[in-house]
Design a protein around this motif. Structure first.
Motif, PDB file in Angstrom:
ATOM      1  N   GLY A 131      97.416 -16.296 -13.620  1.00 52.01           N
ATOM      2  CA  GLY A 131      96.505 -16.179 -12.465  1.00 52.01           C
ATOM      3  C   GLY A 131      95.157 -17.065 -12.826  1.00 52.01           C
ATOM      4  N   SER A 132      94.348 -16.813 -11.732  1.00 54.20           N
ATOM      5  CA  SER A 132      93.067 -17.902 -11.856  1.00 54.20           C
ATOM      6  C   SER A 132      92.256 -17.457 -13.046  1.00 54.20           C
ATOM      7  N   PHE A 133      91.793 -18.305 -13.582  1.00 53.33           N
ATOM      8  CA  PHE A 133      90.810 -18.001 -14.815  1.00 53.33           C
ATOM      9  C   PHE A 133      89.708 -17.524 -14.381  1.00 53.33           C
ATOM     10  N   ASP A 134      89.052 -17.973 -13.304  1.00 52.49           N
ATOM     11  CA  ASP A 134      87.843 -17.449 -13.002  1.00 52.49           C
ATOM     12  C   ASP A 134      87.959 -15.762 -12.620  1.00 52.49           C
ATOM     13  N   TYR A 135      89.147 -15.368 -12.175  1.00 53.17           N
ATOM     14  CA  TYR A 135      89.282 -13.989 -12.124  1.00 53.17           C
ATOM     15  C   TYR A 135      89.570 -13.318 -13.336  1.00 53.17           C
ATOM     16  N   LEU A 136      90.547 -13.794 -14.375  1.00 52.40           N
ATOM     17  CA  LEU A 136      91.121 -13.291 -15.473  1.00 52.40           C
ATOM     18  C   LEU A 136      89.955 -12.952 -16.430  1.00 52.40           C
ATOM     19  N   GLN A 137      88.622 -13.955 -16.275  1.00 56.19           N
ATOM     20  CA  GLN A 137      87.526 -13.949 -17.431  1.00 56.19           C
ATOM     21  C   GLN A 137      86.656 -13.000 -16.953  1.00 56.19           C
ATOM     22  N   GLN A 138      86.816 -12.301 -15.646  1.00 60.08           N
ATOM     23  CA  GLN A 138      85.817 -11.326 -15.097  1.00 60.08           C
ATOM     24  C   GLN A 138      86.249  -9.811 -15.962  1.00 60.08           C
ATOM     25  N   PRO A 139      85.324  -9.288 -16.640  1.00 59.80           N
ATOM     26  CA  PRO A 139      85.727  -8.103 -17.384  1.00 59.80           C
ATOM     27  C   PRO A 139      86.084  -7.030 -16.389  1.00 59.80           C
ATOM     28  N   ARG A 140      85.597  -6.911 -15.437  1.00 64.59           N
ATOM     29  CA  ARG A 140      86.150  -5.693 -14.140  1.00 64.59           C
ATOM     30  C   ARG A 140      87.342  -6.138 -13.994  1.00 64.59           C
ATOM     31  N   ILE A 141      87.852  -7.236 -13.859  1.00 64.10           N
ATOM     32  CA  ILE A 141      89.345  -7.527 -13.353  1.00 64.10           C
ATOM     33  C   ILE A 141      90.097  -7.469 -14.632  1.00 64.10           C
ATOM     34  N   ALA A 142      89.696  -7.849 -15.874  1.00 69.53           N
ATOM     35  CA  ALA A 142      90.647  -7.665 -16.977  1.00 69.53           C
ATOM     36  C   ALA A 142      90.789  -6.249 -17.383  1.00 69.53           C
ATOM     37  N   ASN A 143      89.821  -5.471 -16.985  1.00 72.66           N
ATOM     38  CA  ASN A 143      89.957  -3.979 -17.200  1.00 72.66           C
ATOM     39  C   ASN A 143      90.907  -3.483 -16.446  1.00 72.66           C
ATOM     40  N   GLN A 144      90.786  -3.743 -15.157  1.00 69.77           N
ATOM     41  CA  GLN A 144      91.582  -3.247 -14.320  1.00 69.77           C
ATOM     42  C   GLN A 144      93.237  -3.620 -14.273  1.00 69.77           C
ATOM     43  N   ILE A 145      93.557  -4.772 -14.709  1.00 65.70           N
ATOM     44  CA  ILE A 145      94.689  -5.141 -15.085  1.00 65.70           C
ATOM     45  C   ILE A 145      95.398  -4.406 -16.414  1.00 65.70           C
ATOM     46  N   ARG A 146      94.598  -4.236 -17.554  1.00 68.41           N
ATOM     47  CA  ARG A 146      94.780  -3.555 -18.643  1.00 68.41           C
ATOM     48  C   ARG A 146      95.171  -2.213 -18.227  1.00 68.41           C
ATOM     49  N   ALA A 147      94.295  -1.539 -17.442  1.00 70.49           N
ATOM     50  CA  ALA A 147      94.706  -0.117 -17.078  1.00 70.49           C
ATOM     51  C   ALA A 147      95.940  -0.094 -16.310  1.00 70.49           C
ATOM     52  N   LEU A 148      96.275  -1.042 -15.453  1.00 66.78           N
ATOM     53  CA  LEU A 148      97.520  -0.843 -14.649  1.00 66.78           C
ATOM     54  C   LEU A 148      98.602  -1.251 -15.729  1.00 66.78           C
ATOM     55  N   LEU A 149      98.626  -2.026 -16.675  1.00 64.65           N
ATOM     56  CA  LEU A 149      99.476  -2.164 -17.595  1.00 64.65           C
ATOM     57  C   LEU A 149     100.026  -0.981 -18.389  1.00 64.65           C
ATOM     58  N   LEU A 150      98.883  -0.037 -18.546  1.00 63.04           N
ATOM     59  CA  LEU A 150      99.259   1.237 -19.312  1.00 63.04           C
ATOM     60  C   LEU A 150      99.966   2.152 -18.263  1.00 63.04           C
ATOM     61  N   ALA A 151      99.178   1.938 -17.095  1.00 63.93           N
ATOM     62  CA  ALA A 151      99.918   2.830 -15.954  1.00 63.93           C
ATOM     63  C   ALA A 151     101.422   2.398 -15.896  1.00 63.93           C
ATOM     64  N   GLY A 152     101.786   1.250 -15.828  1.00 61.73           N
ATOM     65  CA  GLY A 152     103.098   0.658 -15.707  1.00 61.73           C
ATOM     66  C   GLY A 152     104.188   1.066 -16.764  1.00 61.73           C
ATOM     67  N   VAL A 153     103.474   1.340 -18.063  1.00 63.81           N
ATOM     68  CA  VAL A 153     104.148   1.822 -19.377  1.00 63.81           C
ATOM     69  C   VAL A 153     104.507   3.409 -18.957  1.00 63.81           C
TER      70      VAL A 153
END
Length: 209
Positions: A150-172
């Protein structure tokens, strides 16, 4: 509970998580009404039905729609990253299922996180950050790791990075459910038409609510 409808719902949950990860990584935002039921599903351990895990079929509208699209097109190129994340979640969950110590840690950490829900909404940044930390401390330590594009500008933001990791946990979590109701890769191929019919029927039922 081992039936096509249950497997379809669990797959839709997995795909919805993957689609939301893609959307966050590329656009920097995603609909909270699609995120909330997935994060909530992490804490549902003794449901009466598969639908109860997501608090209603309507909460999986996005996942069911994309699942229909994928199953309808044998060589679909419309959702390549979503498909890649979904397959990666299947692989990651398989590794987790063989690791009893990590499963124990996950159960303990999720249980402690659940206590926070007495004070915060599931979408509060404290809850999402906690879920993200759980993912980072457990599933992210495997040699196999999900690479999010994705966009580095988004991925480096802690809020967005946390949402992504939380959703990966939900995906599992959804993949775990899928296996619990009889899902596996061979069956996914053999029951493609049945899964499409079930996903279409469930999706149409939402549209007629």
């Amino acid at each position: 509970m081992q039936d096509i409808e249950s497997q379809t719902l669990a797959l839709a949950g997995t795909i919805q998580a993957a689609a939301l990860v893609e959307q966050l990584a590329k656009q920097g935002n995603a609909p909270s009404n699609a995120i909330k039921p997935l994060l909530s599903s992490i804490f549902v351990t003794n449901p009466n039905t598969t639908v109860d895990i997501y608090n209603g079929v309507n909460n999986l509208e996005m996942g069911l729609d994309i699942l229909r699209e994928i199953l309808q097109r044998y060589n679909s190129t419309k959702n390549p990253d979503c498909i890649r994340y979904t397959l990666s979640l299947l692989h990651l969950q398989k590794k987790l299922a063989k690791n009893d110590s990590m499963l124990s840690v996950l159960s303990d950490r999720i249980g402690r996180c659940e206590q926070q829900l007495k004070h915060f909404d599931i979408l509060h940044e404290n809850i999402i950050a906690n879920l993200a930390d759980i993912y980072a401390d457990t599933l992210s330590t495997f040699a196999f790791r999900i690479q999010v594009r994705g966009s580095f500008d988004y991925l480096q933001q802690p809020r967005i990075a946390n949402q992504i990791r939380a959703l990966l946990l939900a995906g599992v979590r959804s993949v775990t459910l899928w296996r619990q109701v009889g899902g596996n890769r061979i069956q996914l191929m053999l029951n493609r038409n049945k899964l499409y019919e079930a996903s279409d029927l469930l999706y149409q039922s939402i549209k007629h609510l």
